[in-house]
Design a protein around this motif. Sequence first.
Motif, PDB file in Angstrom:
ATOM      1  N   GLY A   1       0.833  -1.196   0.000  1.00 18.53           N
ATOM      2  CA  GLY A   1       0.000   0.000   0.000  1.00 18.53           C
ATOM      3  C   GLY A   1       0.865   1.241   0.000  1.00 18.53           C
ATOM      4  O   GLY A   1       2.032   1.226  -0.412  1.00 18.53           O
ATOM      5  N   ALA A   2       0.295   2.314   0.482  1.00 17.56           N
ATOM      6  CA  ALA A   2       1.029   3.576   0.524  1.00 17.56           C
ATOM      7  C   ALA A   2       2.047   3.564   1.656  1.00 17.56           C
ATOM      8  O   ALA A   2       1.801   3.011   2.731  1.00 17.56           O
ATOM      9  CB  ALA A   2       0.058   4.739   0.703  1.00 17.56           C
ATOM     10  N   SER A   3       3.193   4.156   1.406  1.00 20.53           N
ATOM     11  CA  SER A   3       4.228   4.256   2.425  1.00 20.53           C
ATOM     12  C   SER A   3       3.885   5.355   3.421  1.00 20.53           C
ATOM     13  O   SER A   3       3.270   6.367   3.063  1.00 20.53           O
ATOM     14  CB  SER A   3       5.577   4.537   1.769  1.00 20.53           C
TER      15      SER A   3
ATOM     16  N   PRO B   1       3.938  11.694   1.030  1.00 20.18           N
ATOM     17  CA  PRO B   1       3.068  12.869   1.304  1.00 20.18           C
ATOM     18  C   PRO B   1       1.624  12.627   0.897  1.00 20.18           C
ATOM     19  O   PRO B   1       0.708  13.173   1.510  1.00 20.18           O
ATOM     20  CB  PRO B   1       3.707  13.976   0.469  1.00 20.18           C
ATOM     21  N   LEU B   2       1.401  11.816  -0.133  1.00 18.25           N
ATOM     22  CA  LEU B   2       0.039  11.567  -0.589  1.00 18.25           C
ATOM     23  C   LEU B   2      -0.780  10.874   0.497  1.00 18.25           C
ATOM     24  O   LEU B   2      -1.981  11.142   0.649  1.00 18.25           O
ATOM     25  CB  LEU B   2       0.063  10.715  -1.865  1.00 18.25           C
ATOM     26  N   LEU B   3      -0.128   9.958   1.235  1.00 17.65           N
ATOM     27  CA  LEU B   3      -0.846   9.278   2.309  1.00 17.65           C
ATOM     28  C   LEU B   3      -1.310  10.266   3.362  1.00 17.65           C
ATOM     29  O   LEU B   3      -2.465  10.218   3.824  1.00 17.65           O
ATOM     30  CB  LEU B   3       0.053   8.199   2.933  1.00 17.65           C
ATOM     31  N   TRP B   4      -0.453  11.184   3.750  1.00 15.76           N
ATOM     32  CA  TRP B   4      -0.827  12.119   4.814  1.00 15.76           C
ATOM     33  C   TRP B   4      -1.825  13.168   4.320  1.00 15.76           C
ATOM     34  O   TRP B   4      -2.615  13.706   5.106  1.00 15.76           O
ATOM     35  CB  TRP B   4       0.424  12.785   5.373  1.00 15.76           C
ATOM     36  N   ILE B   5      -1.841  13.428   3.035  1.00 13.55           N
ATOM     37  CA  ILE B   5      -2.886  14.298   2.500  1.00 13.55           C
ATOM     38  C   ILE B   5      -4.241  13.619   2.616  1.00 13.55           C
ATOM     39  O   ILE B   5      -5.249  14.226   3.035  1.00 13.55           O
ATOM     40  CB  ILE B   5      -2.565  14.668   1.032  1.00 13.55           C
ATOM     41  N   ASP B   6      -4.264  12.297   2.273  1.00 16.14           N
ATOM     42  CA  ASP B   6      -5.511  11.542   2.417  1.00 16.14           C
ATOM     43  C   ASP B   6      -5.928  11.419   3.877  1.00 16.14           C
ATOM     44  O   ASP B   6      -7.125  11.464   4.204  1.00 16.14           O
ATOM     45  CB  ASP B   6      -5.348  10.150   1.801  1.00 16.14           C
ATOM     46  N   VAL B   7      -4.946  11.287   4.772  1.00 17.10           N
ATOM     47  CA  VAL B   7      -5.268  11.198   6.193  1.00 17.10           C
ATOM     48  C   VAL B   7      -5.881  12.498   6.686  1.00 17.10           C
ATOM     49  O   VAL B   7      -6.875  12.514   7.450  1.00 17.10           O
ATOM     50  CB  VAL B   7      -4.007  10.834   7.006  1.00 17.10           C
ATOM     51  N   SER B   8      -5.330  13.626   6.264  1.00 21.65           N
ATOM     52  CA  SER B   8      -5.877  14.919   6.706  1.00 21.65           C
ATOM     53  C   SER B   8      -7.293  15.133   6.178  1.00 21.65           C
ATOM     54  O   SER B   8      -8.127  15.749   6.855  1.00 21.65           O
ATOM     55  CB  SER B   8      -4.964  16.052   6.225  1.00 21.65           C
ATOM     56  N   LYS B   9      -7.578  14.591   4.994  1.00 23.76           N
ATOM     57  CA  LYS B   9      -8.926  14.725   4.468  1.00 23.76           C
ATOM     58  C   LYS B   9      -9.920  13.854   5.219  1.00 23.76           C
ATOM     59  O   LYS B   9     -11.075  14.238   5.426  1.00 23.76           O
ATOM     60  CB  LYS B   9      -8.944  14.364   2.985  1.00 23.76           C
ATOM     61  N   ALA B  10      -9.474  12.667   5.600  1.00 24.42           N
ATOM     62  CA  ALA B  10     -10.383  11.721   6.261  1.00 24.42           C
ATOM     63  C   ALA B  10     -10.449  11.903   7.759  1.00 24.42           C
ATOM     64  O   ALA B  10     -11.341  11.338   8.414  1.00 24.42           O
ATOM     65  CB  ALA B  10      -9.949  10.288   5.950  1.00 24.42           C
ATOM     66  N   MET B  11      -9.571  12.712   8.328  1.00 19.77           N
ATOM     67  CA  MET B  11      -9.507  12.818   9.784  1.00 19.77           C
ATOM     68  C   MET B  11     -10.772  13.410  10.404  1.00 19.77           C
ATOM     69  O   MET B  11     -11.245  12.883  11.431  1.00 19.77           O
ATOM     70  CB  MET B  11      -8.283  13.637  10.194  1.00 19.77           C
ATOM     71  N   PRO B  12     -11.358  14.432   9.887  1.00 15.30           N
ATOM     72  CA  PRO B  12     -12.589  14.958  10.528  1.00 15.30           C
ATOM     73  C   PRO B  12     -13.698  13.928  10.595  1.00 15.30           C
ATOM     74  O   PRO B  12     -14.371  13.796  11.627  1.00 15.30           O
ATOM     75  CB  PRO B  12     -12.962  16.147   9.628  1.00 15.30           C
TER      76      PRO B  12
END
Length: 819
Positions: free
Chosen positions: A168-170, A174-185
């Motif tokens: 999966g994503a490492s 940076p792309l993983l943490w961008i997705d995490v910031s979007k899904a965090m709320p």
Amino acid sequence: MTRNSRFLFAVASLRTLLAALLIALLGSFVHAQPAKDMRAQLESGRLELTQIEAALQRETLDDKRLSELRARIEPLAQAVDEIIQREQPRADEIKARIEKLGPAPDASKGVTESADVAKDRADQQQQWREADETLRLSRALDLRLDQMKEAIAERRRQNFTRQILQQGASIVSPLLWIDVSKAMPGDFRAFRFLMQHWAEVIYANLDWYEGVVLVLLAFVAVVGLPRARQWVRNASFGRLLGGGVDAGGNLTRLAKALMALRMVLLNALAPAALFFLVHWLFQGFGLLPGRADPVMESITNGFAFVFAMSGLATGVLSPARADRRLFGLSDRMAIELWRMIRLVALLFAVGKVFDAMQAATVASLPMTVATKGIFAVMIALSLARGLKRAFGEAAMEGTTGGFLPIRLAAWTATAIIGGSALFGYVSLAGFLTTQVVWLTILALVALLVLVFIDELLGTGLSSTGVLGRRVREATGLTASSLDQFSVLGSGLARMILIVATIMLALAPWGLDSSNLIGNLKGAFFGFQVGGVTISLSNIAMALAFFIIGSIATRAIQNWLETSYLPHTELDRGLRNSIRTIFGYVGMIIATMAALSQLGFSLEKLTIVAGALSVGIGFGLRSIVENFVSGLILLWERPIRVGDWIVLGTEQGTVKKINVRATEIQTFDRASLIIPNSELISGRVKNWMHADRTGRIIIPVNVDYQADPEEVQKLLKDAALAHREVMSEPGPVVIFKDLGESGLDFELRCFVDVDAMAATRSELLFDIFRRLREAKIDIPYPTRRLEITNLAAPGTPVSEADLLGAETGPIEKPSAKGER
């Protein structure tokens, strides 16, 4: 308990009841007497297997569902095996009765038999046909069951490989943490909703008496747990099992092990029992909504796990008390390993709680991947820090040689866990983290159990141990018998512990213990050559079988040689024969296991044996001859280890009887290698074959003036006075001859062969001393020269006179003192 939870509980109970009824039904058909009922049960099992086969064709089966299908096969296989075991003896008995009755007579030849005999034969043949048909159906169904087990195992291996090797994503992407910031709320809203719903359920369902029970439980935990800890700490297990202090005032190893066990009970079992009780009460009081139950269960398991690991590490490593430490670890190493185990256990437990929370809140995939990756990296860093601090200074000083394999394995696992998390293989990192934790638990438990095995069975049950003395007093066993039992018991317990540890270590890999070898081969491909499957897994497993078999054989040989056989009354030669035979048998078994793993059946081995026979006939005849001769030497034992043998002009002591040759150490300390065939076909003098008695012959010559009876008594007294000379048969003095110079005697006595040379020398010294004290002379040959026709001094001598003088001397022997 809510209505929904009660409904789920009722459904689960009904499923369990139906499964139990199915198992009882499948197990009961082996007791049915009529053949038709047995056929009906086999048909029912066949239909059940058909349903399992149909379910296996689906591509979406997960490991849990495959395990359930595998569990449904087990009662079917057990029932079919019972039918085969029951019907096979019955069919054999019927066939034997038919053979006794004989074939039916030929009516065309006028030979007849009674109607009763004909009816009996017909009945027996009908019963045999029914039993044979039942056996055929049972064996066919049994084969299908085995094939289905292998198919399920193969599917589980495929799922296992696909799951842990899925990339999966490492976590550094940076792309993983961008997705995490979007899904965090959204994930936080789901978590907040879960906590609010949980609080509402507790507020709505908690009655006053249930709150009282929880308060009382907390009071018992605060007040009773310390008292229980004090009771465990003061329990006198050591005096019961003989643990205490040794003669030097230090704690015995058994006492240290008992203290370690108390520490495990103190820090592990008591808190774990408390947390599980709280979880059970929350379930019973209906305080857990559906999605909160897994979260509460993970929290309970996490707390229990952390306390259990802490107690286990504290008991085995004893970081604060070096005098209670079971193994020779330095203070720094013990403390750092203890800290590392506790930290890794805490991170592992917290990670599992986060996994349960994310599953309950249906968290987004990026959040799940990031959380798993972060905890994997944190565990890898904790392992690296702990290993460096525990072994760093000792490694620089070169004092951790014994821990080198453990260090290499730990550093390798740490690097793979960290690298897998960084490169996107989060599932693989999580799986390896679980295996590291599991292997740590197994290692700590196995080490503690091993100490108890050594101390209770190996030392405590020996003839000098506390338990051993009590057993001797109660049973009257001899010391040697008890020592043998102690060594055998500890060896068997060690073997069971090792096998159990290996099986438990392999269990988390998704492997079935009933099909362990087949599961290990699952990820490799192979090709067939002449019906034999050649693959990397087969070759690796064959080598592993051979190496493990060889190591086990050597270990058993060393254990026999150093531990068990010295406690027996067998002589050294027989002990060596037993050790050598065990070596041959072990190597043959290891070779057969390796060849069987490669796919060589007995029929295929006959081809190899035929080829070898040609080679033996041409070039290996002498090797085979020596090998067979070595087996004869071990079986008939004409020559044993430790024997003094004479072969031609060489003689020495037998040191080792090998497969091809026998090693002899000469008295010059040289090694003489003799082929075994020479020892079997040649003439060998063995001083120790029948017994260890050897005869010494000492010739003695005395003066004619000596009294023969006095000389006889003197020689016999000298022999009897020596400690090595046997009294039975006793020494003998023989008056052998009237010699040219004196009287010839011989002293003949028997001694141990190992003492022949030294005894002969000491007897000569003593005889010489006694003869001198008795003033008995030892004669020696003398010569008298007579010269005739010798002229007076100053008279010239002619040549003829010189020639006469040269031929004139007369030599006459005489004894000492003749004139």
